[in-house]
Scaffold this motif. Structure first.
Motif, mmCIF file in Angstrom:
data_model
loop_
_atom_site.group_PDB
_atom_site.id
_atom_site.type_symbol
_atom_site.label_atom_id
_atom_site.label_comp_id
_atom_site.label_asym_id
_atom_site.label_seq_id
_atom_site.Cartn_x
_atom_site.Cartn_y
_atom_site.Cartn_z
ATOM 1 N N MET A 150 0.822 -1.202 0.000
ATOM 2 C CA MET A 150 0.000 0.000 0.000
ATOM 3 C C MET A 150 0.855 1.251 0.000
ATOM 4 N N GLU A 151 2.092 1.160 0.432
ATOM 5 C CA GLU A 151 2.949 2.324 0.506
ATOM 6 C C GLU A 151 3.137 2.973 -0.856
ATOM 7 N N THR A 152 3.138 2.175 -1.924
ATOM 8 C CA THR A 152 3.423 2.717 -3.235
ATOM 9 C C THR A 152 2.376 3.722 -3.687
ATOM 10 N N LEU A 153 1.135 3.538 -3.293
ATOM 11 C CA LEU A 153 0.085 4.464 -3.700
ATOM 12 C C LEU A 153 0.266 5.829 -3.057
ATOM 13 N N ALA A 154 0.761 5.863 -1.845
ATOM 14 C CA ALA A 154 0.827 7.115 -1.113
ATOM 15 C C ALA A 154 2.198 7.767 -1.116
ATOM 16 N N THR A 155 3.207 7.079 -1.617
ATOM 17 C CA THR A 155 4.540 7.641 -1.490
ATOM 18 C C THR A 155 5.386 7.560 -2.751
ATOM 19 N N VAL A 201 -1.034 16.054 0.502
ATOM 20 C CA VAL A 201 -2.371 15.652 0.923
ATOM 21 C C VAL A 201 -2.312 14.414 1.806
ATOM 22 N N TYR A 202 -1.349 13.524 1.565
ATOM 23 C CA TYR A 202 -1.217 12.323 2.376
ATOM 24 C C TYR A 202 -0.757 12.661 3.793
ATOM 25 N N LEU A 203 0.101 13.658 3.880
ATOM 26 C CA LEU A 203 0.542 14.111 5.202
ATOM 27 C C LEU A 203 -0.620 14.705 5.986
ATOM 28 N N GLY A 256 -3.015 12.164 7.242
ATOM 29 C CA GLY A 256 -2.454 11.236 8.212
ATOM 30 C C GLY A 256 -2.102 9.885 7.635
ATOM 31 N N LEU A 257 -1.949 9.812 6.303
ATOM 32 C CA LEU A 257 -1.591 8.544 5.675
ATOM 33 C C LEU A 257 -0.102 8.251 5.791
ATOM 34 N N ILE A 258 0.701 9.290 5.796
ATOM 35 C CA ILE A 258 2.143 9.127 5.922
ATOM 36 C C ILE A 258 2.679 10.175 6.885
ATOM 37 N N VAL A 259 3.843 9.907 7.436
ATOM 38 C CA VAL A 259 4.536 10.846 8.312
ATOM 39 C C VAL A 259 5.979 10.938 7.840
ATOM 40 N N GLU A 260 6.356 12.095 7.329
ATOM 41 C CA GLU A 260 7.710 12.322 6.831
ATOM 42 C C GLU A 260 8.133 11.247 5.838
ATOM 43 N N GLY A 261 7.236 10.973 4.882
ATOM 44 C CA GLY A 261 7.571 10.058 3.803
ATOM 45 C C GLY A 261 7.421 8.592 4.125
ATOM 46 N N PRO A 307 -4.098 2.858 7.051
ATOM 47 C CA PRO A 307 -5.078 3.917 6.787
ATOM 48 C C PRO A 307 -5.454 4.038 5.313
ATOM 49 N N SER A 308 -4.517 3.709 4.436
ATOM 50 C CA SER A 308 -4.801 3.812 3.007
ATOM 51 C C SER A 308 -5.946 2.901 2.580
#
Length: 223
Positions: free
Chosen positions: A1-6, A15-17, A20-25, A92-93
């Motif tokens: 799932m990380e690939t979709l958001a990062t 927008v992901y930050l 709350g989907l990611i924190v500092e990448g 969360p994604s």
């Protein structure tokens, strides 16, 4: 799932930050519900409110689906999302993916989002998203307990959703990003509208115990 958001260099991750989907990448590891959940609840509640304002004639061609229950649960959408997040521990994604699945389902079935089907659509969509995009996930029996339905019913709902989506469960980064942007625009405070709709429909109350994932929802009306 990380690939979709990062994915770097493809789309802005701001927008992901904010959701709350990611924190500092990196993917979120905090156990607290991310802001995304309140935005998702607000979006779904607004959709219900828009449907409630329509005249009865506008619902003549609306499909009754297997996700429609006999009466809406007492638990609010926001509480239900928090419950799923707290017990399932999915990324969360998955909630964004579930949001996309619900949109696709409503589009292909010509159904409307209502207080009778929103909860079942949520738990089924989140479970399916976790199976596709998370490395680890709970089985159907566990999600059934979390969602307040029987395992047999959740199995049936999962199959109905899979066939409605034609088993096309992949979500590309641009689609994921566009839906995140839609969610970010929602009022984070949310709008609780289950009770007014319940009264307008003159439906009986249905008790859901919220402390542990043990409750069972009433049977669905569609088969």
């Amino acid at each position: 799932m990380e690939t979709l958001a990062t994915d770097p260099g493809i789309i802005d991750s701001g927008v992901y930050l904010r959701l709350g989907l990611i924190v500092e990448g990196k993917r979120l590891h905090n156990k607290q519900p991310p802001p995304l959940l309140s935005r998702l609840a607000s979006s779904l509640e607004r959709s219900l409110l828009l449907q409630h304002d329509k005249s009865p004639s506008e619902f003549q061609h609306s499909a009754v689906t297997v996700f429609d229950g006999r009466s809406p649960p007492e638990i609010t959408i926001s509480q239900y999302l928090d419950r799923i997040f707290n017990y399932s521990r999915c990324s969360p994604s998955c909630f964004v993916i579930a949001y996309i699945y619900i949109h696709r389902f409503l589009d292909v079935t010509r159904a409307h989002l209502t207080p009778l089907n929103v909860h079942r659509l949520l738990v089924t969509s989140v479970m399916l998203a976790a199976k596709v995009f998370d490395d680890r996930y709970y089985n159907n029996a566990y999600y059934a307990r979390v969602g307040g339905v029987s395992t047999k019913e959740l199995n049936r709902l999962e199959m109905k959703l899979l066939f409605a989506l034609d088993f096309k469960l992949q979500v590309d980064p641009l689609t994921f990003h566009s839906h995140c942007c839609l969610l970010e625009k929602q009022n984070s405070d949310g709008v609780q509208i289950e009770w007014p709709i319940k009264e307008a429909c003159r439906l009986n109350k249905e008790t859901w115990r919220k402390s542990t994932p043990e409750s069972v929802c009433s049977q669905t009306t569609a088969r």
